[in-house]
Design a protein around this motif. Structure first.
Motif, PDB file in Angstrom:
ATOM      1  N   ASN A 100       0.841  -1.193   0.000  1.00 41.86           N
ATOM      2  CA  ASN A 100       0.000   0.000   0.000  1.00 41.86           C
ATOM      3  C   ASN A 100       0.878   1.246   0.000  1.00 41.86           C
ATOM      4  N   LYS A 101       0.498   2.251  -0.789  1.00 42.34           N
ATOM      5  CA  LYS A 101       1.259   3.490  -0.851  1.00 42.34           C
ATOM      6  C   LYS A 101       1.071   4.280   0.438  1.00 42.34           C
ATOM      7  N   MET A 102       2.170   4.923   0.876  1.00 40.87           N
ATOM      8  CA  MET A 102       2.147   5.719   2.097  1.00 40.87           C
ATOM      9  C   MET A 102       2.927   7.000   1.869  1.00 40.87           C
ATOM     10  N   ALA A 103       2.648   8.015   2.681  1.00 37.06           N
ATOM     11  CA  ALA A 103       3.380   9.276   2.632  1.00 37.06           C
ATOM     12  C   ALA A 103       3.482   9.839   4.042  1.00 37.06           C
ATOM     13  N   ALA A 104       4.585  10.543   4.298  1.00 33.51           N
ATOM     14  CA  ALA A 104       4.788  11.192   5.590  1.00 33.51           C
ATOM     15  C   ALA A 104       5.440  12.546   5.351  1.00 33.51           C
ATOM     16  N   ILE A 105       4.914  13.578   6.007  1.00 31.94           N
ATOM     17  CA  ILE A 105       5.484  14.911   5.910  1.00 31.94           C
ATOM     18  C   ILE A 105       6.394  15.120   7.109  1.00 31.94           C
ATOM     19  N   MET A 106       7.590  15.671   6.860  1.00 36.21           N
ATOM     20  CA  MET A 106       8.552  15.881   7.935  1.00 36.21           C
ATOM     21  C   MET A 106       9.285  17.189   7.734  1.00 36.21           C
ATOM     22  N   GLY A 107      10.032  17.586   8.723  1.00 40.29           N
ATOM     23  CA  GLY A 107      10.818  18.801   8.659  1.00 40.29           C
ATOM     24  C   GLY A 107      12.132  18.577   7.930  1.00 40.29           C
ATOM     25  N   LYS A 108      12.835  19.669   7.672  1.00 37.23           N
ATOM     26  CA  LYS A 108      14.100  19.615   6.947  1.00 37.23           C
ATOM     27  C   LYS A 108      15.153  18.814   7.707  1.00 37.23           C
ATOM     28  N   ALA A 109      15.253  19.022   9.004  1.00 38.23           N
ATOM     29  CA  ALA A 109      16.262  18.328   9.811  1.00 38.23           C
ATOM     30  C   ALA A 109      16.037  16.817   9.800  1.00 38.23           C
ATOM     31  N   ALA A 110      14.799  16.395   9.963  1.00 39.18           N
ATOM     32  CA  ALA A 110      14.488  14.962   9.955  1.00 39.18           C
ATOM     33  C   ALA A 110      14.750  14.348   8.589  1.00 39.18           C
ATOM     34  N   ALA A 111      14.406  15.073   7.519  1.00 42.00           N
ATOM     35  CA  ALA A 111      14.624  14.567   6.171  1.00 42.00           C
ATOM     36  C   ALA A 111      16.107  14.395   5.888  1.00 42.00           C
ATOM     37  N   GLU A 112      16.913  15.392   6.241  1.00 37.04           N
ATOM     38  CA  GLU A 112      18.352  15.292   6.000  1.00 37.04           C
ATOM     39  C   GLU A 112      18.992  14.210   6.857  1.00 37.04           C
ATOM     40  N   GLU A 113      18.484  14.006   8.062  1.00 36.37           N
ATOM     41  CA  GLU A 113      19.007  12.954   8.928  1.00 36.37           C
ATOM     42  C   GLU A 113      18.740  11.569   8.348  1.00 36.37           C
ATOM     43  N   HIS A 114      17.529  11.345   7.837  1.00 32.62           N
ATOM     44  CA  HIS A 114      17.199  10.049   7.241  1.00 32.62           C
ATOM     45  C   HIS A 114      18.040   9.778   5.996  1.00 32.62           C
ATOM     46  N   ILE A 115      18.305  10.803   5.200  1.00 29.71           N
ATOM     47  CA  ILE A 115      19.131  10.625   4.005  1.00 29.71           C
ATOM     48  C   ILE A 115      20.576  10.338   4.400  1.00 29.71           C
ATOM     49  N   ALA A 116      21.086  11.050   5.404  1.00 26.70           N
ATOM     50  CA  ALA A 116      22.459  10.842   5.862  1.00 26.70           C
ATOM     51  C   ALA A 116      22.659   9.449   6.465  1.00 26.70           C
ATOM     52  N   ASN A 117      21.638   8.931   7.148  1.00 32.10           N
ATOM     53  CA  ASN A 117      21.705   7.606   7.757  1.00 32.10           C
ATOM     54  C   ASN A 117      21.479   6.482   6.747  1.00 32.10           C
ATOM     55  N   GLY A 118      21.045   6.817   5.542  1.00 33.59           N
ATOM     56  CA  GLY A 118      20.780   5.805   4.531  1.00 33.59           C
ATOM     57  C   GLY A 118      19.395   5.194   4.624  1.00 33.59           C
ATOM     58  N   ASN A 119      18.495   5.806   5.392  1.00 33.05           N
ATOM     59  CA  ASN A 119      17.136   5.284   5.525  1.00 33.05           C
ATOM     60  C   ASN A 119      16.252   5.648   4.346  1.00 33.05           C
ATOM     61  N   ALA A 120      16.641   6.678   3.584  1.00 29.04           N
ATOM     62  CA  ALA A 120      15.820   7.147   2.465  1.00 29.04           C
ATOM     63  C   ALA A 120      16.732   7.660   1.352  1.00 29.04           C
ATOM     64  N   LYS A 121      16.145   7.825   0.183  1.00 26.94           N
ATOM     65  CA  LYS A 121      16.858   8.349  -0.976  1.00 26.94           C
ATOM     66  C   LYS A 121      16.337   9.745  -1.296  1.00 26.94           C
ATOM     67  N   LYS A 122      17.189  10.541  -1.954  1.00 23.27           N
ATOM     68  CA  LYS A 122      16.759  11.862  -2.396  1.00 23.27           C
ATOM     69  C   LYS A 122      15.893  11.724  -3.631  1.00 23.27           C
ATOM     70  N   GLY A 123      14.830  12.491  -3.674  1.00 19.79           N
ATOM     71  CA  GLY A 123      13.954  12.512  -4.823  1.00 19.79           C
ATOM     72  C   GLY A 123      14.076  13.820  -5.573  1.00 19.79           C
ATOM     73  N   SER A 124      12.998  14.297  -6.140  1.00 14.79           N
ATOM     74  CA  SER A 124      13.014  15.537  -6.898  1.00 14.79           C
ATOM     75  C   SER A 124      12.935  16.735  -5.961  1.00 14.79           C
ATOM     76  N   GLY A 125      13.412  17.876  -6.449  1.00 12.61           N
ATOM     77  CA  GLY A 125      13.327  19.103  -5.692  1.00 12.61           C
ATOM     78  C   GLY A 125      14.561  19.472  -4.918  1.00 12.61           C
ATOM     79  N   TRP A 126      15.545  18.602  -4.836  1.00 12.01           N
ATOM     80  CA  TRP A 126      16.759  18.892  -4.098  1.00 12.01           C
ATOM     81  C   TRP A 126      17.609  19.739  -4.992  1.00 12.01           C
TER      82      TRP A 126
END
Length: 69
Positions: A43-69
């Motif tokens: 099932n498709k899911m989405a979560a809205i987060m702040g800039k600090a949380a987003a950058e932390e997840h990318i730095a930890n390898g939990n997520a990938k960068k998408g469009s808009g960066w």
């Protein structure tokens, strides 16, 4: 919404909280950081987060960068 071992979100279809997101991609849309992915059932899911949380997840390898960066 965010935990140390990955991104979790609310599943609207199954009405459960803190469902782990599989292969999340973080996009920036209208100045908001949005993680999109799927749960274990596909099932498709989405979560809205702040800039600090987003950058932390990318730095930890939990997520990938998408469009808009």
């Amino acid at each position: 919404m965010a935990t140390t071992n990955g991104i979790t979100a609310y599943s609207v279809k199954t009405k459960t909280k803190n469902v782990p997101m599989i292969d999340p991609v973080i996009d920036i849309k209208s100045g908001r950081y949005i993680a999109t992915g799927t749960d274990a059932a596909g099932n498709k899911m989405a979560a809205i987060m702040g800039k600090a949380a987003a950058e932390e997840h990318i730095a930890n390898g939990n997520a990938k960068k998408g469009s808009g960066w």
